[in-house]
Design an enzyme around this catalytic site. Structure first.
Site, mmCIF file in Angstrom:
data_model
loop_
_atom_site.group_PDB
_atom_site.id
_atom_site.type_symbol
_atom_site.label_atom_id
_atom_site.label_comp_id
_atom_site.label_asym_id
_atom_site.label_seq_id
_atom_site.Cartn_x
_atom_site.Cartn_y
_atom_site.Cartn_z
ATOM 1 C CG ASN A 176 39.429 45.762 30.787
ATOM 2 O OD1 ASN A 176 38.532 46.182 31.256
ATOM 3 N ND2 ASN A 176 39.730 45.258 32.030
ATOM 4 C CB CYS B 6 44.955 40.104 29.882
ATOM 5 S SG CYS B 6 46.620 39.115 29.908
ATOM 6 C CB SER C 32 39.871 30.568 33.159
ATOM 7 O OG SER C 32 40.358 31.653 33.597
ATOM 8 C CG LEU C 33 33.964 27.162 34.742
ATOM 9 C CD1 LEU C 33 34.799 26.124 34.978
ATOM 10 C CD2 LEU C 33 32.563 27.244 35.684
ATOM 11 C CG HIS C 34 35.548 32.755 30.796
ATOM 12 N ND1 HIS C 34 35.913 33.662 31.986
ATOM 13 C CD2 HIS C 34 37.845 32.595 31.300
ATOM 14 C CE1 HIS C 34 37.132 33.990 32.728
ATOM 15 N NE2 HIS C 34 37.601 33.135 31.455
ATOM 16 C CB CYS D 100 48.104 33.076 25.451
ATOM 17 S SG CYS D 100 47.575 31.943 26.236
ATOM 18 C CB CYS E 221 40.401 32.752 25.434
ATOM 19 S SG CYS E 221 41.028 31.026 26.318
ATOM 20 C CB CYS F 52 47.344 41.222 36.907
ATOM 21 S SG CYS F 52 47.461 39.830 35.879
ATOM 22 C CB SER G 25 44.505 32.705 37.153
ATOM 23 O OG SER G 25 43.367 32.441 36.315
ATOM 24 N N GLY H 75 50.068 34.529 29.333
ATOM 25 C CA GLY H 75 50.230 32.999 29.568
ATOM 26 C C GLY H 75 49.352 32.871 29.949
ATOM 27 C CD GLU H 76 47.060 27.892 31.965
ATOM 28 O OE1 GLU H 76 47.035 27.450 32.928
ATOM 29 O OE2 GLU H 76 46.032 28.857 31.850
#
Length: 340
Positions: free
Chosen positions: A287, A330, A211-213, A109, A113, A102, A188, A156-157
């Site tokens: 996490n 992350c 990524s919906l969440h 970022c 979020c 990964c 992602s 990051g995005e």
């Protein structure tokens, strides 16, 4: 001078022609870099002295550095120091079917979020493509193994650094590069709609994960500020367009936050939202970060959520947990380094 690890194969061909070298030398150079793992131009023995001097005059091959490694049974987390002094991370995950890395795409970022450690430290800059490539090369060398799949899901995005990320993908996918198959690469995104539409036109078999969440706008906006710019209904419509035009399945990522988005209500809403779409939902045990704002859903609640989706006919998996005894979230390792 640009770092040579940032050149796509065709771009390197063009650059060599510009500096009065033959195009065929591109393959020789790529093989030295990615097959023989030789980064010293002086040791590329099938190149003439004049060509070697030309390379040294027009390219750098400087490397980022491994600053720290944390290891558990099935994962290793790498903290890298960049030439500018900033830090990024990558996580190596060992599966039965191979080794997955990964990688990060930005220093910090800006998506912000609320549950993400990366978002606590704002974006400093985009990573250049060579800095992404070198994450793989250094991990392979340090761990003594081959990375067989790559997930662009670290700090990051990726779609906020679209051009560099796409260059990175084409370098590692090239048969004379790292030769990582497109279907073994996943990008992602939190849902930057214009870039998903650009990605549709790339004509590459790379996997897309979104990524919906959360299954509704109210909750998603609380968790992910990006939803106020690209709302859930528009995002779902764009995912439908992607599936229709590429005929490829999309992964829906859903991090499990206890009593926040892991209730029966959210499960039924999510099932209704995704019904009939060629997607599968990846439920991700959270996490926990150091601030303790969110808690990881219990195994019981995750299993109940899974069962609700399964019963509703949604393809769903529960992601295996990696690195439970390291700074696995992350951005955590980077954050601890920056705070010291």
């Amino acid at each position: 001078m640009k770092n040579i690890f940032g050149y796509k194969y065709n771009d390197l061909e063009n650059k060599l022609i510009q500096i009065n070298e033959k195009k065929y030398k591109t393959r020789q150079i790529y093989e030295w870099l990615y097959i023989h793992n030789e980064y010293d131009f002086n040791k590329m023995t099938n190149l003439s002295k004049a060509t070697i001097n030309n390379l040294k005059a027009n390219f750098t091959s400087d490397f980022i550095k491994i600053k720290k490694v944390q290891t558990s049974d099935n994962a290793s987390k790498y903290l890298f120091e960049l030439k500018c002094g900033s830090y990024i991370e990558a996580v190596l995950m060992k599966h039965d079917y191979g080794n997955s890395l990964c990688v990060s795409s930005q220093v910090g970022c800006n998506i912000g979020c609320s549950f993400c450690a990366s978002g606590k430290l704002l974006k400093v800059r985009n990573l250049e493509s060579y800095e992404m490539v070198q994450q793989i090369l250094l991990v392979e060398k340090e761990a003594g193994l081959r990375v067989s799949s790559v997930v662009i899901m670290g700090i990051g995005e990726p779609f906020d650094n679209y051009d560099n990320v796409m260059d990175f993908i084409r370098i590692i996918n090239h048969p004379y590069g790292l030769a990582i198959g497109a279907r073994h690469i996943t990008i992602s995104t939190c849902g930057i709609i214009p870039k998903i539409k650009d990605f549709i036109e790339e004509n590459i078999q790379v996997n897309l994960a979104v990524s919906l969440h959360a299954p509704n706008n109210e909750l998603r906006s609380k968790l992910m500020k990006i939803n106020e710019v690209y709302n859930l209904s528009d995002l779902i419509n764009t995912i439908r367009q992607y599936i229709e035009k590429t005929n490829r399945r999309v992964t829906i990522e859903y991090v499990m936050l206890e009593y926040i988005n892991d209730n029966k209500k959210e499960a039924l809403e999510l099932a209704k939202l995704l019904r009939g779409m060629n997607v599968y939902v990846n439920l991700i045990p959270y996490n926990e970060t150091h601030d303790g704002e969110y808690k990881k859903s219990s195994p019981k609640r995750i299993k109940e959520f899974y069962d609700y989706l399964k019963k509703a006919g949604i393809n769903v998996t529960i992601r295996k947990e990696f690195g439970s005894n390291i700074d696995a979230a992350c951005g955590q390792l980077r954050a601890s380094e920056v705070e010291e």
